[in-house]
Design an enzyme around this catalytic site. Structure first.
Site, short mmCIF file in Angstrom:
data_model
loop_
_atom_site.label_atom_id
_atom_site.label_comp_id
_atom_site.label_asym_id
_atom_site.label_seq_id
_atom_site.Cartn_x
_atom_site.Cartn_y
_atom_site.Cartn_z
N THR A 40 0.84 -1.21 0.00
CA THR A 40 0.00 0.00 0.00
C THR A 40 0.87 1.26 0.00
O THR A 40 0.60 2.22 -0.72
CB THR A 40 -0.90 -0.01 1.26
OG1 THR A 40 -1.68 -1.20 1.23
CG2 THR A 40 -1.82 1.20 1.31
N HIS A 43 2.11 1.82 -3.40
CA HIS A 43 1.10 2.47 -4.26
C HIS A 43 1.12 3.99 -4.03
O HIS A 43 1.00 4.77 -4.97
CB HIS A 43 -0.31 1.94 -3.97
CG HIS A 43 -0.56 0.57 -4.51
ND1 HIS A 43 -0.69 0.31 -5.85
CD2 HIS A 43 -0.70 -0.62 -3.88
CE1 HIS A 43 -0.89 -0.98 -6.03
NE2 HIS A 43 -0.91 -1.57 -4.86
N HIS A 63 1.93 2.04 8.13
CA HIS A 63 1.05 1.45 9.15
C HIS A 63 1.60 0.14 9.71
O HIS A 63 0.98 -0.47 10.56
CB HIS A 63 -0.35 1.22 8.56
CG HIS A 63 -0.32 0.37 7.33
ND1 HIS A 63 -0.10 0.90 6.08
CD2 HIS A 63 -0.45 -0.96 7.17
CE1 HIS A 63 -0.11 -0.08 5.19
NE2 HIS A 63 -0.31 -1.22 5.82
N GLU A 64 2.78 -0.31 9.23
CA GLU A 64 3.37 -1.54 9.77
C GLU A 64 4.50 -1.11 10.70
O GLU A 64 5.48 -0.53 10.25
CB GLU A 64 3.92 -2.40 8.63
CG GLU A 64 2.85 -2.79 7.62
CD GLU A 64 3.37 -3.67 6.49
OE1 GLU A 64 4.59 -3.94 6.44
OE2 GLU A 64 2.56 -4.05 5.64
N CYS A 99 -19.51 -3.76 14.75
CA CYS A 99 -18.66 -3.34 15.87
C CYS A 99 -19.33 -3.66 17.20
O CYS A 99 -18.70 -4.19 18.12
CB CYS A 99 -18.39 -1.84 15.78
SG CYS A 99 -17.06 -1.41 14.65
N CYS A 107 -16.36 -3.95 10.45
CA CYS A 107 -16.90 -2.59 10.58
C CYS A 107 -17.20 -2.00 9.21
O CYS A 107 -16.44 -2.17 8.25
CB CYS A 107 -15.90 -1.69 11.31
SG CYS A 107 -16.42 0.04 11.34
N GLY A 263 -5.82 -11.10 -2.49
CA GLY A 263 -5.30 -10.25 -3.58
C GLY A 263 -6.35 -9.26 -4.05
O GLY A 263 -7.54 -9.57 -4.07
N ILE A 264 -5.89 -8.06 -4.38
CA ILE A 264 -6.82 -7.03 -4.85
C ILE A 264 -6.64 -6.91 -6.36
O ILE A 264 -5.55 -6.62 -6.84
CB ILE A 264 -6.54 -5.70 -4.12
CG1 ILE A 264 -6.82 -5.90 -2.62
CG2 ILE A 264 -7.40 -4.58 -4.70
CD1 ILE A 264 -6.37 -4.76 -1.74
N ILE A 286 -11.19 -11.70 1.89
CA ILE A 286 -10.48 -11.38 3.14
C ILE A 286 -10.01 -9.94 3.11
O ILE A 286 -9.38 -9.51 2.15
CB ILE A 286 -9.23 -12.27 3.32
CG1 ILE A 286 -9.57 -13.75 3.21
CG2 ILE A 286 -8.53 -11.94 4.64
CD1 ILE A 286 -10.27 -14.33 4.40
N TYR A 287 -10.29 -9.20 4.19
CA TYR A 287 -9.80 -7.83 4.30
C TYR A 287 -9.18 -7.66 5.69
O TYR A 287 -9.85 -7.95 6.69
CB TYR A 287 -10.96 -6.85 4.09
CG TYR A 287 -10.58 -5.40 4.14
CD1 TYR A 287 -9.50 -4.92 3.39
CD2 TYR A 287 -11.28 -4.49 4.92
CE1 TYR A 287 -9.15 -3.58 3.42
CE2 TYR A 287 -10.93 -3.15 4.96
CZ TYR A 287 -9.86 -2.71 4.21
OH TYR A 287 -9.51 -1.38 4.25
P1 NAD Z 1 2.92 -8.34 -4.17
O1 NAD Z 1 2.41 -7.48 -5.25
O2 NAD Z 1 4.26 -8.04 -3.56
O3 NAD Z 1 2.98 -9.85 -4.69
C1 NAD Z 1 2.13 -10.36 -5.67
C2 NAD Z 1 2.91 -11.43 -6.44
O4 NAD Z 1 2.00 -12.03 -7.38
C3 NAD Z 1 4.09 -10.88 -7.23
O5 NAD Z 1 5.28 -11.55 -6.83
C4 NAD Z 1 3.70 -11.18 -8.68
O6 NAD Z 1 4.82 -11.50 -9.50
C5 NAD Z 1 2.77 -12.38 -8.51
N1 NAD Z 1 1.92 -12.67 -9.67
C6 NAD Z 1 1.54 -11.86 -10.68
N2 NAD Z 1 0.79 -12.54 -11.59
C7 NAD Z 1 0.68 -13.80 -11.13
C8 NAD Z 1 0.02 -14.98 -11.62
N3 NAD Z 1 -0.68 -14.98 -12.75
N4 NAD Z 1 0.11 -16.10 -10.88
C9 NAD Z 1 0.82 -16.13 -9.71
N5 NAD Z 1 1.45 -15.04 -9.22
C10 NAD Z 1 1.40 -13.90 -9.92
O7 NAD Z 1 1.80 -8.39 -3.06
P2 NAD Z 1 1.78 -8.64 -1.47
O8 NAD Z 1 2.24 -7.42 -0.75
O9 NAD Z 1 2.42 -9.95 -1.13
O10 NAD Z 1 0.20 -8.76 -1.29
C11 NAD Z 1 -0.52 -9.79 -1.93
C12 NAD Z 1 -1.86 -9.30 -2.48
O11 NAD Z 1 -2.73 -9.00 -1.39
C13 NAD Z 1 -1.80 -8.03 -3.32
O12 NAD Z 1 -2.75 -8.13 -4.37
C14 NAD Z 1 -2.21 -6.96 -2.34
O13 NAD Z 1 -2.80 -5.82 -3.00
C15 NAD Z 1 -3.25 -7.69 -1.53
N6 NAD Z 1 -3.49 -7.20 -0.17
C16 NAD Z 1 -4.76 -7.29 0.28
C17 NAD Z 1 -5.07 -6.95 1.58
C18 NAD Z 1 -6.46 -7.10 2.07
O14 NAD Z 1 -6.74 -6.71 3.22
N7 NAD Z 1 -7.36 -7.70 1.28
C19 NAD Z 1 -4.05 -6.49 2.44
C20 NAD Z 1 -2.74 -6.44 1.96
C21 NAD Z 1 -2.47 -6.81 0.65
ZN ZN Z 2 -18.08 -0.11 12.91
#
Ligand code: NAD
Ligand code: ZN
Length: 342
Positions: A40, A43, A63-64, A99, A107, A263-264, A286-287
């Site tokens: 994040t 980004h 935030h970490e 909450c 929340c 993954g997002i 999952i969030y």
């Molecule tokens: P990151 O971007 O560092 O890692 C993602 C990995 O996926 C990369 O190494 C990339 O090469 C790989 N990838 C791309 N295409 C692929 C495919 N077709 N098959 C397999 N792998 C592939 O991300 P991160 O920091 O480890 O976080 C993981 C995911 O979780 C991200 O999408 C992030 O945005 C999301 N995220 C969600 C939350 C939530 O609360 N839902 C919180 C944190 C992160």
């Molecule tokens: Zn709330």
């Protein structure tokens, strides 16, 4: 104090002198020791469309973290100066239905520290006591600084029972790698991790993947055959944000397979709903982390031998933050930890 600030509406981050935060009666003041850089933050550094929509100019990001409490508000009785802490970065409203029912991670009005309010990449952070996690001081500070993403990995990986199960993890980013370590710790049989980045796949192997798969070169069905799997993956964890990976999960799941998605995805896309329905797949989004069951579980897993230290690939002083963000850009980085003590 020194802080990393989004000073201007353009790519980059700036090390600035800013006023120290003030604490209210329900807050604690944390003196920062270690912070780690999240996707994040990256980004926000790149200043993509999401960041431009979400983050205001002048905001302290991050935030970490792991820090030490140095002051508490007058209503705070559970924490004291000297306590080593991390914290939940999701600020919840406390008043919505979820909450009130104690389901704070659900929340409806969540705001993010370092995204919607001033963050942790600073010498001091003021935060509400309800968001503080008292850390076990026997755990290394750099590991505690990764509790937020470790919590994402834990929340996802423990969503479904993995004991004796074959688990597919798509994406060997820091969170996918930590999830591999967790499902091994939790007793999974095959832990197959996919990516398209060989450097990250090697990291996943060091973290406990039993088979790594470069999906740009290898086919998952063939890997299943090689492993003697007959019915598909029991549990799949989507951790790449790639629609292609989600497609591969649906294709390779067993009947009744369970899928947790962290993954997002960058855009909307179609999946084969026939497979979801006729193969009776369960899909869970999952969030964040559960407050605070996830924090409890990850602490206990580390106390019982879970080792995520290989995922930390860069240790830098906070003034070297630009090297950290550039390392992330290169694709050859796991977690980047910044030191605020010296
Ligand atoms: P990151 O971007 O560092 O890692 C993602 C990995 O996926 C990369 O190494 C990339 O090469 C790989 N990838 C791309 N295409 C692929 C495919 N077709 N098959 C397999 N792998 C592939 O991300 P991160 O920091 O480890 O976080 C993981 C995911 O979780 C991200 O999408 C992030 O945005 C999301 N995220 C969600 C939350 C939530 O609360 N839902 C919180 C944190 C992160
Ligand atoms: Zn709330």
């Amino acid at each position: 104090m020194k802080a990393l600030v989004k000073k201007e509406s353009s790519p980059g981050l700036w090390l600035c002198d800013v006023p120290e935060p003030k604490i209210g009666i329900n807050d604690v003041m944390v003196k920062m020791r270690k912070t780690s850089i999240c996707g994040t933050d990256f980004h926000i550094y790149k200043w993509d469309a999401w960041a431009q929509r979400t983050v205001r100019e002048g905001q302290i990001i991050g935030h970490e973290f792991c820090g030490e409490i140095v002051a508490v508000g007058e209503n705070v009785h559970d924490f004291k100066p000297g306590d080593l802490v991390s914290g939940e970065g999701h600020l919840v409203c406390g008043r919505c239905r979820n909450c009130l029912a104690g389901r704070r991670h659900l929340c409806a009005h969540t705001r993010g520290i370092g995204v919607n309010t001033d963050g942790a990449f600073a010498e001091y952070l003021a935060m509400p006591m309800g968001n503080v996690w008292l850390a076990d001081p026997r755990i290394p500070e750099e590991i505690i600084s990764c509790f937020d993403p470790l919590g994402n990995a834990t929340h996802t990986a423990l969503s479904f029972d993995v004991l004796g199960e074959d688990v597919l993890i798509t994406g060997a980013g820091p969170i996918g790698c930590m999830a591999a370590a967790i499902v091994r710790h939790a007793g999974a049989r095959h832990v197959v991790v996919t990516d398209i980045n060989p450097w990250r796949l090697e990291l996943a192997k060091r973290m406990g993947a039993t088979r790594i798969v470069d999906v740009s070169k290898e086919d998952l069905k063939a890997v299943q055959q090689e492993l003697g799997m007959h019915e598909g993956f029991d549990v799949s964890l989507e951790m790449s944000g790639s629609p292609k990976a989600m497609e591969a999960i649906v294709e390779n799941a067993c009947h009744g397979g369970r899928i947790a998605i962290l993954g997002i995805f960058p855009e909307k896309f179609a999946i084969d709903w026939d497979k979801v329905i006729f193969n009776m797949l369960t899909i869970k989004g999952i969030y964040g982390r559960e407050m605070y069951e996830t924090w409890y579980k990850m602490t206990m897993m580390i106390q019982t031998g879970l080792d995520i230290s290989p995922v930390i690939t860069h240790r830098l002083h906070y003034t070297e933050f630009l090297f950290g963000f550039e390392a992330m850009k290169s694709g050859q980085a796991g977690k980047v930890v910044l030191d605020w003590t010296a």
